[in-house]
Design a protein around this motif. Structure first.
Motif, mmCIF file in Angstrom:
data_model
loop_
_atom_site.group_PDB
_atom_site.id
_atom_site.type_symbol
_atom_site.label_atom_id
_atom_site.label_comp_id
_atom_site.label_asym_id
_atom_site.label_seq_id
_atom_site.Cartn_x
_atom_site.Cartn_y
_atom_site.Cartn_z
ATOM 1 N N LYS A 45 -7.293 -2.325 7.206
ATOM 2 C CA LYS A 45 -7.697 -3.492 7.987
ATOM 3 C C LYS A 45 -6.666 -3.792 9.086
ATOM 4 N N GLU A 46 -5.412 -3.807 8.720
ATOM 5 C CA GLU A 46 -4.371 -4.167 9.697
ATOM 6 C C GLU A 46 -4.153 -3.072 10.743
ATOM 7 N N SER A 47 -4.319 -1.831 10.333
ATOM 8 C CA SER A 47 -4.139 -0.742 11.304
ATOM 9 C C SER A 47 -5.240 -0.806 12.359
ATOM 10 N N ALA A 61 -6.731 -3.471 13.409
ATOM 11 C CA ALA A 61 -6.389 -4.568 14.317
ATOM 12 C C ALA A 61 -5.305 -4.136 15.305
ATOM 13 N N LYS A 117 -5.698 -3.228 2.711
ATOM 14 C CA LYS A 117 -4.957 -4.072 3.667
ATOM 15 C C LYS A 117 -4.457 -3.211 4.829
ATOM 16 N N PHE A 141 4.536 -1.617 8.304
ATOM 17 C CA PHE A 141 3.751 -2.026 7.143
ATOM 18 C C PHE A 141 4.562 -1.879 5.870
#
Ligand SMILES: *Cc1c(COP(=O)(O)O)cnc(C)c1O
Length: 360
Positions: free
Chosen positions: A313-315, A317, A310, A355
């Motif tokens: 993926k978020e980093s 973005a 996760k 995060f």
């Protein structure tokens, strides 16, 4: 145009100034009417490029005259074979295995002679550097081999091993020009440039001239003899010409930034921000024994694989790219080479804090 913060382990971030300058010179290199990519490596213009690159590297690292500098091809991995083929006169060499790259070099050397694993940190997934102050160095060893900065595991030799008088051969691919070093302590220092210096396709070998001889293992191809390249000043055949040109620009950039002392300071400052955060975080933790931590590659985990995925993926973005750890270890890894600006590390830590709050 929008650029991301690129934490890739390699090929990796390059200084924007260098990329811009190369772009400006792409169509017409300083009035030649052609790109460096298009010109003869035997031309006067190119000769100036490669000679200047070598001179600048020599000055950055204070390389004495009794050392050769060679710009070769085949990546760092080619050196895993070239080193034993050229240096194993007694067919014996000692290897310190501190990660995948050292292990590959050790395995390759076994093809050519007796390679001894005299120390290893594999028992704890290469998370530390073994004590190398009094190792069982083989009396007839031709050299002692290390990988100085372990790109995948994030460890670094802070002191060089005691080789008991044997020549030290060091793979510095992922710490090349990140801080001052004393070249005279090495028989051979080499590195692929795609981590800290330039585009993939160039490997730089700095070698004591006395080690470069015709006395190599039988069957060694002409192209794999150091003597071939030393005698021809890296122009035996067509060198990776454009790559060397970019390396030359990076050497100039490091000089402009204040040289290797300034690089060290800049790198320590960046690494401290990230390690300090890892040490106080309730979610993330570093995987390396603190005293052996690399300034260049910083692996970390949450302890939960789903959360790691996760995070990656978020980093991404959020414009923080290539934070996924090496496929052999998982987790995350931030490579913060010379060209990574301090703002990039600060942005990463800010993102990690956010995060952490969101995922507690
Ligand atoms: C990346 C890397 C290598 C392999 O480099 P190639 O140029 O792909 O052969 C070898 N050693 C170290 C320490 C590395 O980081």
């Amino acid at each position: 145009m929008s650029r991301v913060y690129n934490f890739s382990a390699g090929p990796a971030v390059l200084p924007e100034e260098v990329l811009k300058e190369a772009a400006d010179e792409m169509m017409d290199y300083r009035g030649c009417g052609m790109s460096v990519m298009e010109m003869s490596h035997r031309s006067k213009v190119y000769d100036e490029i490669i000679k200047t690159a070598e001179a600048d590297l020599r000055s950055l690292l204070s390389i004495p005259d009794d050392y050769e500098v060679m710009f070769l091809q085949g990546g760092a991995s080619q050196q895993f074979a070239m080193i034993p083929m050229n240096l194993m006169k007694n067919k014996v060499a000692d290897y310190i295995v501190t990660g995948q790259w050292a292990k590959k070099a050790y395995q390759e050397a076994q093809i050519y002679g007796k390679a001894n694993k005299i120390a290893s940190s594999e028992d704890k997934t290469f998370s530390y550097i073994p004590d190398c102050s009094d190792l069982p160095i083989s009396p007839d060893a031709d050299y002692v081999y290390i990988c100085e900065n372990n790109t995948i595991y994030g460890t670094k030799f802070k002191t060089l091993p005691n080789t008991k008088g044997k020549e030290l051969v060091s793979d510095v691919s992922s710490c090349f020009l990140s801080e001052p070093v004393d070249i005279t302590k090495y028989g051979v220092m080499y590195g692929g440039v795609q981590k800290n210096i330039g585009p993939a396709g160039v490997v730089i070998v700095i070698m004591k001239k006395s080690l470069i001889t015709e006395d190599v293992l039988p069957g060694t191809p002409t192209m794999l003899k150091y003597k071939t390249h030393a005698d021809a000043q890296s122009l035996y055949n067509t060198p990776p010409a454009y790559g060397i040109y970019i390396c030359g620009k990076v050497f100039k950039w490091i000089q402009k930034m204040g040289g290797l002392e300034a690089m060290k300071k800049h790198n320590e400052e960046k690494a401290k921000i990230l390690y300090d955060f890892l040490d106080e975080s309730s979610l993330f933790k570093g995987t390396v024994v603190p005293k052996d931590r690399s300034l260049m590659n910083v692996p970390f985990i949450t302890g939960n694989e789903e959360l790691d995925a996760k995070f990656v993926k978020e980093s991404k973005a959020a414009g923080l790219e290539n934070l996924k750890g090496h496929r052999s270890v998982g987790g995350m890894r931030a490579s913060i080479y010379n060209a990574m600006p301090i703002e990039g590390v600060k942005a990463l830590v800010e993102f990690m804090k956010k995060f952490e709050t969101e995922n507690k």
